[in-house]
Design a protein around this motif. Structure first.
Motif, PDB file in Angstrom:
ATOM      1  N   ASN A  59     119.331 122.166  66.055  1.00 24.32           N
ATOM      2  CA  ASN A  59     120.405 121.076  66.025  1.00 24.32           C
ATOM      3  C   ASN A  59     121.016 120.983  64.175  1.00 24.32           C
ATOM      4  OD1 ASN A  59     122.583 121.217  67.566  1.00 24.32           O
ATOM      5  ND2 ASN A  59     122.181 118.900  67.939  1.00 24.32           N
ATOM      6  N   ALA A 118     113.702 120.145  68.436  1.00 24.84           N
ATOM      7  CA  ALA A 118     115.747 120.375  69.169  1.00 24.84           C
ATOM      8  C   ALA A 118     116.306 120.102  67.985  1.00 24.84           C
ATOM      9  CB  ALA A 118     115.391 119.645  69.683  1.00 24.84           C
ATOM     10  N   TRP A 155     130.304 118.202  64.196  1.00 32.42           N
ATOM     11  CA  TRP A 155     129.643 118.828  62.792  1.00 32.42           C
ATOM     12  C   TRP A 155     131.399 118.643  62.256  1.00 32.42           C
ATOM     13  CZ3 TRP A 155     124.978 118.973  61.826  1.00 32.42           C
ATOM     14  CH2 TRP A 155     124.098 119.202  63.151  1.00 32.42           C
ATOM     15  N   VAL A 207     112.149 122.349  75.274  1.00 33.51           N
ATOM     16  CA  VAL A 207     114.310 122.409  74.973  1.00 33.51           C
ATOM     17  C   VAL A 207     114.367 121.312  74.134  1.00 33.51           C
ATOM     18  CG1 VAL A 207     116.411 122.226  76.011  1.00 33.51           C
ATOM     19  CG2 VAL A 207     114.635 123.127  77.067  1.00 33.51           C
ATOM     20  N   GLY A 208     113.620 119.905  74.118  1.00 27.81           N
ATOM     21  CA  GLY A 208     114.034 118.864  72.816  1.00 27.81           C
ATOM     22  C   GLY A 208     114.495 117.970  73.629  1.00 27.81           C
ATOM     23  N   PHE A 209     115.206 118.161  74.399  1.00 28.81           N
ATOM     24  CA  PHE A 209     116.700 117.111  74.462  1.00 28.81           C
ATOM     25  C   PHE A 209     116.381 117.018  76.239  1.00 28.81           C
ATOM     26  CE2 PHE A 209     118.778 120.288  71.633  1.00 28.81           C
ATOM     27  CZ  PHE A 209     119.658 119.316  71.168  1.00 28.81           C
ATOM     28  N   SER A 262     127.630 114.622  75.973  1.00 28.15           N
ATOM     29  CA  SER A 262     126.878 114.933  75.440  1.00 28.15           C
ATOM     30  C   SER A 262     127.477 114.462  73.846  1.00 28.15           C
ATOM     31  CB  SER A 262     126.374 116.332  75.158  1.00 28.15           C
ATOM     32  OG  SER A 262     125.636 116.340  73.798  1.00 28.15           O
ATOM     33  N   THR A 263     126.637 113.184  73.354  1.00 28.00           N
ATOM     34  CA  THR A 263     126.885 112.358  71.632  1.00 28.00           C
ATOM     35  C   THR A 263     126.130 112.548  70.786  1.00 28.00           C
ATOM     36  OG1 THR A 263     126.534 110.341  73.009  1.00 28.00           O
ATOM     37  CG2 THR A 263     128.629 110.935  73.445  1.00 28.00           C
ATOM     38  N   PHE A 264     126.806 112.450  69.323  1.00 33.23           N
ATOM     39  CA  PHE A 264     125.904 112.187  68.666  1.00 33.23           C
ATOM     40  C   PHE A 264     125.440 110.457  68.444  1.00 33.23           C
ATOM     41  CE2 PHE A 264     125.677 116.568  67.352  1.00 33.23           C
ATOM     42  CZ  PHE A 264     124.106 116.507  67.044  1.00 33.23           C
ATOM     43  N   ALA A 280     121.286 107.617  61.119  1.00 30.27           N
ATOM     44  CA  ALA A 280     120.534 108.965  62.028  1.00 30.27           C
ATOM     45  C   ALA A 280     121.364 108.779  63.032  1.00 30.27           C
ATOM     46  CB  ALA A 280     119.009 108.640  61.802  1.00 30.27           C
ATOM     47  N   ALA A 281     121.651 110.247  63.147  1.00 34.63           N
ATOM     48  CA  ALA A 281     122.598 110.200  64.551  1.00 34.63           C
ATOM     49  C   ALA A 281     122.077 111.480  65.278  1.00 34.63           C
ATOM     50  CB  ALA A 281     124.286 111.090  64.101  1.00 34.63           C
ATOM     51  N   SER A 337     129.413 115.726  71.228  1.00 31.32           N
ATOM     52  CA  SER A 337     128.529 116.856  70.320  1.00 31.32           C
ATOM     53  C   SER A 337     129.520 117.827  70.106  1.00 31.32           C
ATOM     54  CB  SER A 337     127.736 117.301  70.804  1.00 31.32           C
ATOM     55  OG  SER A 337     127.853 117.689  72.270  1.00 31.32           O
ATOM     56  N   VAL A 377     119.023 126.027  68.978  1.00 33.89           N
ATOM     57  CA  VAL A 377     118.560 125.463  70.191  1.00 33.89           C
ATOM     58  C   VAL A 377     119.005 126.215  71.852  1.00 33.89           C
ATOM     59  CG1 VAL A 377     120.462 123.702  71.447  1.00 33.89           C
ATOM     60  CG2 VAL A 377     120.186 123.117  69.054  1.00 33.89           C
ATOM     61  N   GLN A 378     118.067 125.866  72.862  1.00 37.39           N
ATOM     62  CA  GLN A 378     118.136 127.019  73.492  1.00 37.39           C
ATOM     63  C   GLN A 378     119.219 126.982  74.918  1.00 37.39           C
ATOM     64  OE1 GLN A 378     113.977 125.672  74.324  1.00 37.39           O
ATOM     65  NE2 GLN A 378     113.836 127.467  74.860  1.00 37.39           N
ATOM     66  N   LYS A 388     111.054 117.879  70.535  1.00 33.71           N
ATOM     67  CA  LYS A 388     112.795 116.988  69.897  1.00 33.71           C
ATOM     68  C   LYS A 388     112.857 117.197  68.288  1.00 33.71           C
ATOM     69  CE  LYS A 388     113.629 113.611  73.130  1.00 33.71           C
ATOM     70  NZ  LYS A 388     112.259 112.289  74.077  1.00 33.71           N
ATOM     71  N   GLN A 426     121.530 113.113  68.746  1.00 34.39           N
ATOM     72  CA  GLN A 426     121.686 113.714  69.980  1.00 34.39           C
ATOM     73  C   GLN A 426     120.741 113.862  71.039  1.00 34.39           C
ATOM     74  OE1 GLN A 426     123.784 117.739  70.347  1.00 34.39           O
ATOM     75  NE2 GLN A 426     123.661 118.039  71.957  1.00 34.39           N
ATOM     76  N   TYR A 440     121.160 117.426  76.534  1.00 36.04           N
ATOM     77  CA  TYR A 440     121.888 118.667  76.364  1.00 36.04           C
ATOM     78  C   TYR A 440     123.231 119.126  77.051  1.00 36.04           C
ATOM     79  CZ  TYR A 440     121.413 123.289  76.960  1.00 36.04           C
ATOM     80  OH  TYR A 440     121.525 124.512  76.680  1.00 36.04           O
ATOM     81  N   ALA A 499     122.550 113.356  61.033  1.00 43.60           N
ATOM     82  CA  ALA A 499     121.872 114.440  61.431  1.00 43.60           C
ATOM     83  C   ALA A 499     121.027 114.702  61.677  1.00 43.60           C
ATOM     84  CB  ALA A 499     122.213 115.762  62.657  1.00 43.60           C
TER      85      ALA A 499
END
Lengths: 535, 1116
Positions: free
Chosen positions: A122, A118, A48, B834-836, B761-763, B778-779, A44, A169-170, A115, B781, B784, A57
């Motif tokens: 991202n 996020a 980008w 946080v969503g991850f 952490s990867t895509f 669809a990549a 990650s 992204v927090q 999710k 991640q 976190y 993404a």
């Protein structure tokens, strides 16, 4: 006796070789040999770089849209449906009022939408790192991401009320968020949608069908205003969608849901599925045993009774209604939506009281209400345990825009012919052709309100509208309290169970139930979150 | 000489004699390991002066000055002294003659070798007589190859295959000396007899004193670490498919739980000293020094097993040792005799405990009650219920099925055959073994078979250079009917949930559908097969070079390759008929196939240097080493649907447009350097220090490396002078240790990727979404990003005492330990906003404290009855000491709430405290508000915070599912040919949640148990269970469902009989033993009789099994 001779030189050779082997194997360690990286995924921190990165993404955010079974099961928390089992979704407890803050669905929707948020954040935080991409593409992707994030927030405030508004992204120090007032989140949603409506195209080439469009942004904006009670703006926003002239009411109601008409001009946004490689299990969850399904979600009498007779009157007032043949002379959408007793499905006559019918009452996987849904059953049932349905889950469609418009106009007191036109477009689609609503039939705000609310209910079963409607209209305490009925047999007059209603469950709906509970796991972890009242 | 040799060889009797002599010498040379060799220089004359010289000193001088290799066995003339010698430039032959003349020894020179040997017996004018006899072991079995010597004489022989010997002795008699490795030497005066039989006693000291430790062996008396040692027979005597399961109850500090009896999936989960971390708790297992899965070794090949429990014993394994270490050595060949063994067993398995369910009529009544209680109508009519009173009813319309019985169609038959062949010469030894294990499950098509082959070879390339090559391989094949891959879950979950009103097969022979369409009985009969094949190759190659006396250099290379081929074939089975209408029910299922391929490679190269030195009473042992271990894991899967012919089960048979595939590869590298110092003074004062430095690829650059030291000391009090008077005490030793261990293995059940790349952490691209009808990449991640991740460390201290009294008959070992794990690698939950997904963090600390005690007594009654009883108990007190302030509770799908909170055990049960059952609406009204639907008959939850509302904040600690005490008893006895052994195993002070097992179904999808008949109703107010309703308000996590999970189980019992060797020897068998044994025979527990306390579940899994076996062991 024999003794073995060994030349010392020989063994020295061995030891040298052995020592060399050891030395080589260790000294061969390159300095960063311990730095192993995954070979099937990109880090990650270095991701980008290219336009492809940005597109892929962004594609990822869409994966949270369909959420197929939970989007359908949410109907179990309305007066349309009964969810008989607590698996795979425990929405049954939300339906009957016995849910607690640990009930799974509360955590499910919450987690799914955050999710999605996020994933969007991202993209938005990082897309500017990508070079070599046209501004047009960059703006489109930003637009898609912001739209999808807005969609998630719109769903969240409808379910939970105040929710944490997170727009990037927090970093770790920001993990323990507080809830943002609902109005503030709604304000954020409409501003975002206003902005992205300018970035998003009206339509896409066929290969990109399914992406967020300008129409979707505007339709979602209209819905947001409506759900938040801003009638004037809701009407304006709905009008904006209608003015696009991109959408129209489809001539085939059922085709929208059975996987045969997924690019219909009526569909504005849907969770997309294809056979085999990205399939869902709607047939399993919605269908009854006759189609190999598990009847997890079934219609109840209250919904059946809501359909008008073909003369446009309710069953209470229509002379066409015959209690002996209750499913005749009814709004065609009744039988397009619901499998009623006596109907033949896949060669099997639905008869829930025949002791050995696979659809029999209280048989494993059979309906408790005597009814099954037909809507969302794909025309092609294939795959293991039917987990190969490929029908899309509709999230926004033109019929809603029209009814949103009508409701907004009526509630804001500006009743004019456009309200009737909007309602009638929905009622009079080919194959439905219900009598038009005219000023003669309904002219007051109250009359039209009743008609629009009924129209929404019979048009949208199994879509998420009813869930939000009964909550924002504050009618859930009435419609969600008390007994839930089904029917045993209304096709064979010779039998004793003919026409008898079966009491399926008793429901209770208290003020607290207007909002979902904030999931207990999140409350346990984040002391800054405050639970909704009554939970 | 050479000629002579040839001639002798041509005579059969001489050949045998020669052979036996070689055997004897080999025995002596190899097994005493005292062969002295030295070589250098090239002179022929000797100059050597010394007072009171020993032969050894003379030989050394000869070797030094002549360059001859001198071969001699000090065993032959232990105390030989030459007195004073004074040679100056004396020819070699003279020196030798002078030294050997009084010793009935002679010599020969062959090339550069000087061989000292016994003088051939000259034709003696003295009268000779022949003494015959038989040498047997403690069980009366013949010992072939045992040495028989005339004391003081040069004469010797060995016993033959039947333990018989014959030796010429002077008529005047003399004393015979009987020797055999592992047995105490016995001297018996002939006293004019012609028949001298002797029964040799095992040399208990020699056998038990050496314990396998990290990178070598150690005398037990010199151990300073906490080690449990297990003999191979203790494992191989159990009729279980997996070595891990056999380990249950045999060693203190070791907890083994098995969750399933499914053939091929019945491995045990091993915990050494409790649960030490939030993640992977599996101990490191090394077979002959190389790590592997414990179940990869065949129990019959296990020679010894050592469980290293404290840091002192295991810290040399550093990173991999935090959860304890299990060292296994396999049996090897020997040169003393060629032995062939064959053993087998045949057995049958039955479920230990199965859930009991009510019949159809009670089911309908209870279901009706549930719905009526919930405000709904009855779902079953009185007429339908009434039909069941009619025995002649139509069973197609009114069935009464117990599905759990219906799916148990398998024979449960199992068999094992094991053959080993061991032998060799003094130069080369081998042991070959093969084992075939075949287990049929309780369910048809559910079986497992495995073929294991092992060849262990040892070669003496020179007297300084040894080479051993061990190759083992196994091929296993596990099968199950189509359903849900990897477990018996589909069969059992369907059977446990399906109510008795569902038909399995109509009387006309057509199949009925079941929930979800597929009928498990039909899947067994007609469905596709799920097949999991595993092939394993392990090659272990070791060179040992003795540089100088005491200094050894070793190089070890180990290559491990494992491939797994899984094939999941689903058949459509669509032709279900609606029995009433005779119409087809189109289920729409398809024929499809999924293939999975997993390749795993492990390379381990190790270099070791070991130096031993004795200075007077000071004993030093130094070890230094390095190891490089790399692993590669490669996964590939492919799928196709719509196979036109249901019998075809390969990818190509499916429609190509339905093809999907996925795959990935992960790598791991661990580089380690380590050293150890052992020091002991007079075997009384013992000290050991270890240091290890590990570099792991699982940490980010810069934090790859960690140091792991340990120290331990021991005091053999019994050897002190002041203990001389306490003759009853054979051993009294105090031990103490402290050490640090590392862990880089984040999660046992995680994917290979999350285990090997925990900080990254990867895509990932394995997610797609369709636009325009086509999948787009669809990549995603998911995790976190947490870039700072370091070693998890475990610090352990241990104090132990070993006591042995009553002539070693009674032995105790006691250990107290304190184990703290810090910087635990764990995915500490983060708020879902946080969503991850959370990434690994160094999340917190945990402590395990406790003691271990084991006792063993062996005794005899009279001549023939020998017995031993033993017991062990382990205590573990687990608690989380830090969780970075993020204490949390989590509730699973079964509503069981578990806590991760500082100060309490990990995964402890949380929930409401129950205060009985509401008896009236008034009582409900006066109590704190529970839910709007609460009424009489529901559980009363205690309002802990007194706020008048029962909500999540009223949940309290209810107990822990980590057993405080784990114990085992073993018992063995021998009487003449009979032997008996039993093993009991249990746990105490443990809580389990019976929520999933005791809750009633909330709908008709499920099965009622007989216990639900005692549910609350207005007329049954003192019921054991709350009222039946469709809501789960009574099935929230609460103390009502937390019960004691203590149990005691008779794990195994075995009765054997060995036929008298005198009989079996007539058919060429040295030993023939028959036995019968049983596993999991009896269980004592306070839980309801249909819950298995060892694997409490709702019978949606393959149950634990009781196994009865019959077998034989034969030695040729």
């Amino acid at each position: 006796m024999q003794i073995f001779k060994i030349k010392e030189m020989k063994s020295i050779k061995y030891i040298i070789t052995a020592a060399a082997c050891i030395t080589i194997s260790f000294s061969a360690c390159k300095k960063d040999e311990l730095n192993k990286q995954p070979t099937d995924a990109s880090s990650s921190t270095t991701y980008w770089k290219t336009e492809t990165n940005a597109v892929e993404a962004t594609n990822n955010i869409y994966r949270y849209l369909g959420d197929f079974w939970d989007r359908i099961f949410i109907s179990g928390a309305t007066d349309d449906s009964f969810a008989w089992s607590n698996w795979p979704s425990d929405i049954i407890y939300v339906g009957n009022g016995s849910a607690t803050s640990t009930t799974g669905v509360f955590g499910h929707y919450w987690g799914n939408f955050y999710k999605m948020i996020a994933a969007a954040n991202n993209v938005l935080d990082n897309i500017n790192k990508v070079s070599g991409m046209s501004d047009e593409m960059r703006n489109r992707l930003i637009g898609e991401s912001r739209f999808l994030r807005a969609y998630a927030y719109q769903q969240l405030i409808g379910m939970y009320g105040d929710v944490p508004l997170i727009t990037r992204v927090q970093p770790i120090e920001e993990f323990y968020v507080t809830r943002t007032p609902r109005a503030q989140v709604a304000d954020f949603i409409v501003k975002e949608l206003d902005t992205v409506a300018n970035f998003l195209p009206l339509s896409y080439p066929a290969t990109d069908a399914g992406r967020a469009t300008k129409g979707a942004a505007l339709a979602l904006k209209a819905r947001t205003y409506l759900y938040e009670g801003d009638w004037a703006n809701a009407a304006i926003a709905s009008q904006a969608v209608m003015n696009l002239a991109e959408y129209s009411i489809d001539n085939n109601y059922l085709s929208l849901f059975n996987g045969t008409n997924e690019d219909s001009k009526e569909i504005i946004l849907s969770g997309r599925y294809i056979p085999n490689t990205y399939a869902n299990g709607t047939a399993t969850w919605v269908g009854g045993p006759s189609v190999g399904g598990w009847s997890e979600i079934t219609p109840i009498q209250s919904l059946v009774d809501e359909y008008e007779c073909t003369d446009g009157n309710t069953i209470a007032t229509s002379p066409l209604y015959n209690a002996a043949t209750p499913f005749e002379n009814r709004d065609p959408r009744l039988k397009l939506t619901i499998v009623v007793p006596g109907v033949v499905v896949n060669g099997t006559t639905i008869d829930v009281t025949a002791p050995n019918s696979i659809d029999g009452l209280a048989k494993n996987n059979a309906s408790f209400t005597g009814y099954y849904y037909k809507k969302y059953i794909p025309t092609v049932i294939s795959g293991n345990y039917d987990n190969n349905s490929s029908n899309d889950i509709i999230l926004l469609r033109y019929a809603e825009v029209l009814l949103n418009y009508a409701e907004a106009k009526v509630e804001s007191g500006s009743i004019d012919q456009s309200v009737y036109n909007a309602i009638n477009q929905v009622r009079q689609r080919a194959g439905v052709n219900m009598p038009a609503i005219t000023a003669a039939k309904a002219s007051t705000q109250a009359e039209l309100r009743t008609i629009i609310r009924r129209e929404r209910r019979v048009e949208f079963p199994l879509e998420d509208n009813r869930f939000f409607d009964i909550r924002r209209w504050k009618i859930a305490e009435t419609v969600m309290n008390g007994s839930v009925y089904g029917i045993l047999n209304n096709f064979n007059t010779d039998r004793a169970d003919y026409g008898s209603h079966v009491l399926v469950e008793k429901r209770s709906f208290k003020t607290r139930d207007y909002l979902f509970a904030i999931p207990q796991n999140d409350l346990d972890q984040n002391k800054n979150l405050v639970q909704n009242p009554g939970w | 000489m050479y000629k002579n040799f040839i001639i002798k060889y041509c005579r059969p009797s001489a050949y045998i004699k020669k052979f036996l002599l070689v055997m004897k010498l080999t025995t002596v040379l190899i097994f005493t390991a005292l062969l002295q060799v030295s070589a250098a220089g090239f002179a022929q004359r000797i100059t050597f002066t010394q007072k009171n010289a020993s032969l050894k000193q003379v030989f050394k001088a000869i070797n030094k000055q002549t360059g001859y290799n001198v071969f001699w066995s000090p065993e032959l003339f232990k105390n030989a002294r030459v007195k004073d010698v004074n040679f100056v430039n004396t020819p070699l032959s003279e020196v030798l003659d002078a030294c050997l003349k009084d010793m009935s020894l002679t010599y020969m020179i062959e090339d550069k070798n000087l061989i000292i040997k016994e003088k051939p017996v000259a034709s003696n004018p003295q009268q000779q007589t022949v003494v015959k006899g038989k040498i047997t072991d403690e069980n009366g079995l013949p010992i072939p190859g045992a040495g028989v010597n005339l004391k003081g004489g040069a004469k010797g022989t060995v016993s033959d295959m039947n333990g018989l010997y014959s030796i010429s002795v002077p008529a005047a008699g003399g004393t015979l000396v009987f020797t055999f490795i592992g047995y105490t030497t016995q001297e018996i005066p002939v006293n004019n007899r012609t028949q001298v039989d002797v029964s040799l006693k095992p040399d208990v000291k020699a056998l038990s004193e050496v314990v396998v430790v990290a990178y070598g062996t150690q005398k037990k008396t010199n151990l300073t670490g906490a080690i449990s040692s297990i003999k191979g027979e203790d494992l191989s005597s159990k009729a279980v498919g997996q070595v891990s399961s056999a380990l249950q109850g045999v060693a203190s500090g070791v907890t083994v739980t098995t969750n399933s009896g499914q053939p091929g999936s019945d491995m045990g989960t091993i915990r050494i000293r409790g649960i030490g971390t939030l993640n992977n708790n599996n101990p490191l297992v090394l077979v002959d020094g190389v790590q592997t899965d414990i179940n990869n070794v065949d129990a019959n090949d296990v020679a010894t097993m050592s469980v290293l429990k404290d840091a002192a014993a295991s810290s040399i394994y550093g990173v991999r040792a935090a959860n304890g270490v299990i060292l296994i050595t396999t049996k090897r060949g020997s040169s003393d005799k060629t032995s062939i063994t064959y053993s087998n067993y045949f057995g049958w398995q039955n479920p230990t405990r199965l859930s009991e369910y009510v019949g159809a009529q009670q089911f309908m009544q209870l279901a009706n009650l549930t719905y009526i209680n919930s405000g709904a109508n009855a779902v079953y009519s009185d007429a339908q219920i009434g039909q069941y009173n009619n025995p002649a009813r139509d069973l197609n319309l009114y069935p009464d099925n117990n599905w759990l019985d219906k799916v148990l169609t398998g024979s449960g038959f199992q068999q094992q055959h094991s053959v080993s062949l061991a032998g060799g010469t003094e130069k080369n030894q081998y042991r070959f073994s093969t084992n075939y294990f075949d287990q049929t499950g309780l369910v048809k098509k559910m079986n497992y078979d495995r073929l294991t082959v092992r060849l262990n070879t040892d070669s003496k390339i020179s007297d300084r250079l040894d080479f051993s090559a061990d190759i083992s391989a196994n091929i296993s094949d596990q099968k199950e009917p189509q359903g849900v891959a990897g477990s018996a879950w589909y069969q059992f979950s369907q059977a446990a949930i399906a109510n008795p009103l569902s038909v399995d097969k109509y009387t006309d022979g057509t199949w009925a559908t079941l929930r979800g369409g597929q009928n498990p009985v039909r899947l067994q009969e007609e469905g596709g097969l799920y097949n999991y094949k595993k092939n394993l190759f392990i090659g272990n190659f070791k060179l040992n070079y003795k540089v100088i006396d005491g200094l050894t250099v070793s190089a070890i290379a180990s290559e491990n390759y494992q491939s797994t081929n899984n094939s999941m074939h689903n058949k459509a089975l669509n032709d279900y008929i609606n029995y009433s209408t005779k119409e087809l029910i189109p289920l729409g299922t398809t024929n499809n196939i999924t293939k999975e391929r997993i390749d795993y490679w492990m390379h381990n190269y190790q270099g070791l240097v070991n130096y031993k030195k004795v200075f007077g009473k000071h004993n030093f042992n130094l070890l230094a080493g390095a190891s490089r271990l790399s692993e590669t894991y490669d996964f590939l899967t492919a799928y196709r649907n719509n196979i036109s012919d249901s019998d075809l089960d390969q990818i190509n048979a499916g429609a190509s447009n339905t093809a999907t595939n996925s795959g990935y590869k992960t790598e791991y590298l661990l580089i380690s350097y380590f050293g150890r110092l052992n020091y002991s003074y007079d075997d009384k004062y013992l000290f050991e220090a270890n240091i290890r430095r590990d570099g792991s690829s699982r940490f980010p650059n810069g934090s790859n490396w960690g140091w792991f030291p340990s120290f331990s000391a021991g005091w053999n009090i019994a050897k002190e002078d002041f203990m001389k008077n306490f003759t009853g005490i054979q051993e009294l030793k105090l031990r103490g240790s402290w050490g640090k261990l590392g862990n880089d293995n984040p999660l046992a059940n995680g994917s290979s990727a999350s285990v090997n790349y925990p900080y990254q952490s990867t895509f990932s691209y394995n997610n797609n979404y369709p636009f325009g009808g086509e999948l787009n990449t669809a990549a995603n991640q998911a995790m976190y990003l947490n870039s700072g991740l370091g070693w998890e460390t475990t610090t352990m201290s241990d104090i132990g005492v070993d006591v042995s009294i009553l002539q070693n008959k009674l032995k105790f070992t006691f250990d107290y330990y304190n184990k703290t794990t810090d910087n635990i690698l764990y995915k500490l939950p983060i708020p879902s906003t946080v969503g991850f997904d959370p990434s690994y963090q160094n999340a917190g600390s945990m402590q395990n404290k406790g003691f271990e005690f084991s006792v063993n007594y062996s005794g005899t009654v009279g001549e023939d009855f020998k017995y031993s009883v033993g017991g062990n108990i382990s205590d573990v007190k687990n608690k989380i000491t830090d969780l970075k302030g993020t204490d949390y509770l989590t509730t699973d799908n079964n509503l069981i709430t578990t806590g991760y909170k500082t100060g309490v055990p990990i995964g402890a049960y949380y929930g409401y405290q129950t205060e009985g059952i509401f008896q009236s609406a008034a009582q409900v009204a006066s109590h704190a508000t529970q839910t709007s639907t609460t009424s009489a008959g529901d559980l009363i939850y205690k309002d802990q915070n007194g706020d008048g509302v029962i909500d999540a904040s009223d949940r309290v600690y209810l107990g822990s599912n980590i057993p405080r005490f784990t114990y085992g008893f073993n018992l063995s006895a021998n009487y003449k040919g009979f032997d008996f052994s039993a093993l009991l195993q249990g746990v105490a002070k443990v809580d389990i949640s019976t929520l999933t097992m005791e809750k009633a179904p909330l709908s008709t999808d499920g099965n009622f148990k007989p216990i639900h008949e005692d549910s609350w109703t207005a007329t049954n107010t003192d019921a054991a269970y709350p009222r039946l309703i469709t809501s789960n308000i009574n099935y929230q996590a609460s103390s009502f469902w937390v019960k004691s999970g203590s149990y005691l189980r008779v794990k195994s019992m075995q009765l054997g009989y060995t036929i008298k060797p005198s009989i079996t020897s007539k058919i060429g068998l040295a030993k023939l033993r028959f036995y019968a044994s049983g596993q999991n025979l009896f269980t004592f527990s306070s839980l309801p009789g249909d819950i298995d306390p060892e694997s409490p579940n709702d019978n949606r899994f393959y149950p634990q099994v009781k196994t009865y076996t019959f077998g034989l062991n034969a030695n040729f």
